[in-house]
Design a protein around this motif. Sequence first.
Motif, PDB file in Angstrom:
ATOM      1  N   ALA A 290       0.848  -1.194   0.000  1.00 37.30           N
ATOM      2  CA  ALA A 290       0.000   0.000   0.000  1.00 37.30           C
ATOM      3  C   ALA A 290       0.880   1.240   0.000  1.00 37.30           C
ATOM      4  CB  ALA A 290      -0.933   0.003   1.205  1.00 37.30           C
ATOM      5  N   ALA A 291       0.298   2.349  -0.443  1.00 35.18           N
ATOM      6  CA  ALA A 291       1.000   3.635  -0.473  1.00 35.18           C
ATOM      7  C   ALA A 291       0.030   4.719  -0.032  1.00 35.18           C
ATOM      8  CB  ALA A 291       1.537   3.928  -1.872  1.00 35.18           C
ATOM      9  N   ALA A 292       0.575   5.748   0.597  1.00 33.74           N
ATOM     10  CA  ALA A 292      -0.273   6.829   1.114  1.00 33.74           C
ATOM     11  C   ALA A 292       0.455   8.158   0.998  1.00 33.74           C
ATOM     12  CB  ALA A 292      -0.657   6.560   2.563  1.00 33.74           C
TER      13      ALA A 292
ATOM     14  N   GLN B  38      -3.947  11.653   3.496  1.00 31.76           N
ATOM     15  CA  GLN B  38      -4.812  12.448   2.620  1.00 31.76           C
ATOM     16  C   GLN B  38      -5.288  11.611   1.434  1.00 31.76           C
ATOM     17  OE1 GLN B  38      -3.127  15.677   0.241  1.00 31.76           O
ATOM     18  NE2 GLN B  38      -4.700  17.034   1.060  1.00 31.76           N
ATOM     19  N   ALA B  39      -4.461  10.643   1.030  1.00 28.70           N
ATOM     20  CA  ALA B  39      -4.822   9.722  -0.056  1.00 28.70           C
ATOM     21  C   ALA B  39      -4.193   8.370   0.269  1.00 28.70           C
ATOM     22  CB  ALA B  39      -4.330  10.243  -1.394  1.00 28.70           C
ATOM     23  N   PHE B  40      -4.920   7.298  -0.073  1.00 29.07           N
ATOM     24  CA  PHE B  40      -4.443   5.943   0.248  1.00 29.07           C
ATOM     25  C   PHE B  40      -4.816   5.017  -0.892  1.00 29.07           C
ATOM     26  CE2 PHE B  40      -5.305   1.728   2.204  1.00 29.07           C
ATOM     27  CZ  PHE B  40      -4.010   1.434   2.615  1.00 29.07           C
TER      28      PHE B  40
ATOM     29  N   TYR C 123       4.430   7.590   1.796  1.00 27.45           N
ATOM     30  CA  TYR C 123       4.600   6.492   2.747  1.00 27.45           C
ATOM     31  C   TYR C 123       4.208   5.184   2.068  1.00 27.45           C
ATOM     32  CZ  TYR C 123       3.084   3.492   6.664  1.00 27.45           C
ATOM     33  OH  TYR C 123       2.881   2.442   7.528  1.00 27.45           O
ATOM     34  N   LEU C 124       5.143   4.219   2.054  1.00 30.83           N
ATOM     35  CA  LEU C 124       4.910   2.887   1.496  1.00 30.83           C
ATOM     36  C   LEU C 124       5.128   1.859   2.597  1.00 30.83           C
ATOM     37  CD1 LEU C 124       5.844   4.700  -0.999  1.00 30.83           C
ATOM     38  CD2 LEU C 124       6.567   2.575  -2.061  1.00 30.83           C
ATOM     39  N   PHE C 125       4.344   0.789   2.588  1.00 35.30           N
ATOM     40  CA  PHE C 125       4.588  -0.256   3.573  1.00 35.30           C
ATOM     41  C   PHE C 125       4.189  -1.617   3.022  1.00 35.30           C
ATOM     42  CE2 PHE C 125       0.207   1.037   4.578  1.00 35.30           C
ATOM     43  CZ  PHE C 125      -0.441  -0.194   4.714  1.00 35.30           C
ATOM     44  N   CYS C 126       4.820  -2.641   3.585  1.00 36.66           N
ATOM     45  CA  CYS C 126       4.477  -4.037   3.331  1.00 36.66           C
ATOM     46  C   CYS C 126       3.879  -4.606   4.609  1.00 36.66           C
ATOM     47  CB  CYS C 126       5.712  -4.840   2.927  1.00 36.66           C
ATOM     48  SG  CYS C 126       6.336  -4.446   1.287  1.00 36.66           S
TER      49      CYS C 126
END
Length: 641
Positions: A186-188, A200-202, A270-273
Amino acid sequence: MGTEGKSAYLVMRHADGFGDVYPLSAGRSITLGRARTCDIVLRDDLCSRQHAEVYFAMGAWYVRDLGSLNGTRVNGDLLDSEWVLTAGDELGLGRTRLLFVEDLSQLPACDTHGGGMVQITRRLGQTRYDLGHAVGDVQSVEERHRLSKDLALLYRLALDMASAGDMPTLAQVVLSGLLEGTLADAAALLRRDPAGWQPQAFLARHQVDYLPPPEAVLHEVSNTREAVLAHHPARQEHLRQLHRQQSKEPYSVVCAPIPTIQEEPHALLYLFCQAPLRTLDAEDLELTVAVAKQYSVAAAALQKRLELAEENQRLKAQIVSEVHLVGTSPAMREVTEQITRVAGTNSTVLIRGESGTGKELVARAIHLSSARRHGPFVCLNCAALAESLLESELFGHEKGAFTGASERKMGKFEAAHGGTLFLDEIGEMPLSAQAKLLRILEGHPYERVGGTEPVQVNVRVVAATNKSLEEAIKHGSFRKDLYFRLHVVEILLPPLRDRRDDIPLLAEYFLQQFVRETGRKIRGLTPRALDRLLAYSWPGNVRELRNVIERAVVLANGPLLDAEDILLSRLEEPPAVPTTDGRSFRPSTLETLEKEHIVKTLDFTDWNKSRAAALLGIERSTLDRKIRAYGLRRPLDKTKE
């Protein structure tokens, strides 16, 4: 320090660990500073552009200051000469700390920020894209393939960002590109508000819930303004126990600040696994930093575009509000009705009236009420230009068409394509330009001055004059065929003295307008001031009234405009001139005398035009033309024929 050719490293040091590693090679001097030409570029405003130099000589590594403003320190001591470096020495340049080691195994152990809850494995302020590294500079085939893929993605993202029409669309374009170019779940896009960092966006690949970034990561990015790559310490254990892979914290994180001129970042990518089987790496960090910088530029450009569009709409609304025909008199009601009827057509309009009656205002009202209102409204005063320049201004010219024509110029007709061209003082147009104008009005293409290429335009022409075109035709200064082509729809604007009922409304309208512009605290006009306005003949018409009210607002002392504030012109009537026999003579033009005599004759015959024409010794049709040319109207208290 060792034999010739031995390598060493400078490692960026942070409060909670180490960042970028910079290899040092013997035989090559390494410069450090803020300048992009330095070998090691430091993002530190306390560093000089060329701050310090590290080099290998006589079997040892040396550091020396390059005349920096704040100096260079080794282990806290300020350098005053060259210094021989040994493993474990710490260089201090502004706020930046760099550890010198001969081998990376010499790096001391350090605790991770946040009590061991997250391990920050890499920090990055600049990417290889910033430094201009080409694909050919990369040695590994696999790395070249990854770099080529990332560059292609960045190119497509730049195009997609540039075409985004609003901020939410731009954010979705960026997040979609990051998910395409990385293994992130995912990224935000995060923004800071009083409650902290909020998404603000996901965007997620599959059904993944938003997991906030670790506080340690946010703390590090906010303080250093550098991007970080971090991993959860429990990832290795969870790889062996896959049933425990669902966690309240992400296993792998990339967080990059979006560059701004502010001291602290106000937006982050912001990126996460979520699952331990997937992890982000240094290449993902590089790409995210590059995208963050692209987003910063694209967002600033989009914001500027949106502001300009909003300003454009505001100015258009202001123009519409200013194009307001003030007046409730029968004459003005008739003008308004004519505008409404003619606006929906493409007919050529001829507006007649004395100077200052508002002919351009009527032309704008026609344009803004028509289907062409989104197109340009272009004005040209035919009396304001010399004959030699008028054709070039109307139709444009080619490069070299005449002396001074250094490049091709677009004429007013081309500029008004799709809109309306207002030709003021059409009676002053020279005959040479009249012939060309006639062809355009008949739908034919034209050529620019000095050119042979045909130009076809779609323009509605609205013309205006304060002179008698009929008299100009008699004198040979105006073409009869052009007159008939212009005289499709005629709108007669009455002089202000013939619509005195509108004077109080106009005065109040102009008063409110100038009170807003000047900030003066004036509430209105006294009865004496209104009486003075109503008693004046207004030879300058509405334009003169506007100027009188503006002058009164600027110079008045009280909360109301009084008669003493109304300064009127002395041009109301020509001054009397004494003659040799002692009597007085008041000069007047033949046109004025003829107009006054026609009015008196019409009043005498109770506006019976046939009888008045007989008394004047002219044809009824001639009298009708003169009535139109002089803008004469029957007084309101007279009955119609």
